[in-house]
Design a protein around this motif. Sequence first.
Motif, PDB file in Angstrom:
ATOM      1  N   THR A   9       0.844  -1.195   0.000  1.00  0.00           N
ATOM      2  CA  THR A   9       0.000   0.000   0.000  1.00  0.00           C
ATOM      3  C   THR A   9       0.879   1.244   0.000  1.00  0.00           C
ATOM      4  O   THR A   9       2.040   1.198   0.394  1.00  0.00           O
ATOM      5  N   LYS A  10       0.301   2.343  -0.431  1.00  0.00           N
ATOM      6  CA  LYS A  10       1.007   3.620  -0.428  1.00  0.00           C
ATOM      7  C   LYS A  10       0.289   4.647   0.449  1.00  0.00           C
ATOM      8  O   LYS A  10       0.755   5.765   0.579  1.00  0.00           O
ATOM      9  N   PHE A  11      -0.829   4.242   1.039  1.00  0.00           N
ATOM     10  CA  PHE A  11      -1.572   5.186   1.858  1.00  0.00           C
ATOM     11  C   PHE A  11      -1.063   5.180   3.305  1.00  0.00           C
ATOM     12  O   PHE A  11      -0.373   4.261   3.731  1.00  0.00           O
ATOM     13  N   THR A  12      -1.397   6.233   4.034  1.00  0.00           N
ATOM     14  CA  THR A  12      -1.025   6.348   5.439  1.00  0.00           C
ATOM     15  C   THR A  12      -1.698   5.225   6.218  1.00  0.00           C
ATOM     16  O   THR A  12      -2.905   5.040   6.102  1.00  0.00           O
ATOM     17  N   PRO A  13      -0.938   4.473   6.997  1.00  0.00           N
ATOM     18  CA  PRO A  13      -1.534   3.373   7.754  1.00  0.00           C
ATOM     19  C   PRO A  13      -2.614   3.867   8.724  1.00  0.00           C
ATOM     20  O   PRO A  13      -2.531   4.989   9.231  1.00  0.00           O
ATOM     21  N   GLY A  14      -3.614   3.038   8.951  1.00  0.00           N
ATOM     22  CA  GLY A  14      -4.685   3.352   9.890  1.00  0.00           C
ATOM     23  C   GLY A  14      -4.268   2.985  11.295  1.00  0.00           C
ATOM     24  O   GLY A  14      -3.155   2.537  11.513  1.00  0.00           O
ATOM     25  N   PRO A  15      -5.146   3.161  12.238  1.00  0.00           N
ATOM     26  CA  PRO A  15      -6.524   3.607  12.043  1.00  0.00           C
ATOM     27  C   PRO A  15      -6.614   5.123  11.833  1.00  0.00           C
ATOM     28  O   PRO A  15      -5.741   5.864  12.259  1.00  0.00           O
ATOM     29  N   TRP A  16      -7.683   5.522  11.163  1.00  0.00           N
ATOM     30  CA  TRP A  16      -7.983   6.925  10.951  1.00  0.00           C
ATOM     31  C   TRP A  16      -9.296   7.233  11.664  1.00  0.00           C
ATOM     32  O   TRP A  16     -10.089   6.340  11.957  1.00  0.00           O
ATOM     33  N   SER A  17      -9.533   8.515  11.921  1.00  0.00           N
ATOM     34  CA  SER A  17     -10.821   8.921  12.481  1.00  0.00           C
ATOM     35  C   SER A  17     -11.207  10.284  11.919  1.00  0.00           C
ATOM     36  O   SER A  17     -10.351  11.063  11.506  1.00  0.00           O
ATOM     37  N   ALA A  18     -12.501  10.530  11.913  1.00  0.00           N
ATOM     38  CA  ALA A  18     -13.021  11.831  11.490  1.00  0.00           C
ATOM     39  C   ALA A  18     -12.929  12.759  12.698  1.00  0.00           C
ATOM     40  O   ALA A  18     -13.260  12.370  13.813  1.00  0.00           O
ATOM     41  N   SER A  19     -12.459  13.975  12.461  1.00  0.00           N
ATOM     42  CA  SER A  19     -12.244  14.885  13.579  1.00  0.00           C
ATOM     43  C   SER A  19     -12.205  16.332  13.085  1.00  0.00           C
ATOM     44  O   SER A  19     -11.874  16.588  11.935  1.00  0.00           O
ATOM     45  N   LYS A  20     -12.511  17.248  14.000  1.00  0.00           N
ATOM     46  CA  LYS A  20     -12.302  18.666  13.693  1.00  0.00           C
ATOM     47  C   LYS A  20     -10.789  18.861  13.692  1.00  0.00           C
ATOM     48  O   LYS A  20     -10.092  18.439  14.614  1.00  0.00           O
ATOM     49  N   HIS A  52     -16.758   9.892   7.778  1.00  0.00           N
ATOM     50  CA  HIS A  52     -16.755   8.564   8.417  1.00  0.00           C
ATOM     51  C   HIS A  52     -16.383   7.471   7.420  1.00  0.00           C
ATOM     52  O   HIS A  52     -15.623   6.561   7.758  1.00  0.00           O
ATOM     53  N   LEU A  53     -16.903   7.560   6.217  1.00  0.00           N
ATOM     54  CA  LEU A  53     -16.574   6.571   5.195  1.00  0.00           C
ATOM     55  C   LEU A  53     -15.083   6.598   4.872  1.00  0.00           C
ATOM     56  O   LEU A  53     -14.427   5.554   4.821  1.00  0.00           O
TER      57      LEU A  53
END
Length: 109
Positions: A9-20, A52-53
């Motif tokens: 993969t080339k994307f930033t590893p997770g986990p990710w979250s939605a946040s201000k 969120h998605l």
Amino acid sequence: MEVYVSTTTKFTPGPWSASKLIGADDLGIVNSYGSAVARIGNLDIANPANAHLIAAAPELYEALLELAQHASHQDSAIKNGGSLVPFDVPAKIKKAIAALAKARGEVVS
């Protein structure tokens, strides 16, 4: 013949979250260290459902990858007379369901 399923993969590893996002009136995606991965948009107009998605993308990717790898191996074993590999289907399904819930913005425990 087993289908090769790349795990690179080339994307930033997770986990990710939605946040201000800190220091801005923007909704964004942050990694586990609080660093911004993506900016979704101004809090007044951004759609939190989209955030969120996007935040669930690493978990969705990982769950689908595991299921695809297992399915590919099992298919190859059946076609070539090999042995099936044990696989904790309930745990993998639970992981996929949790990723889908996160994508919908539901609390995942």
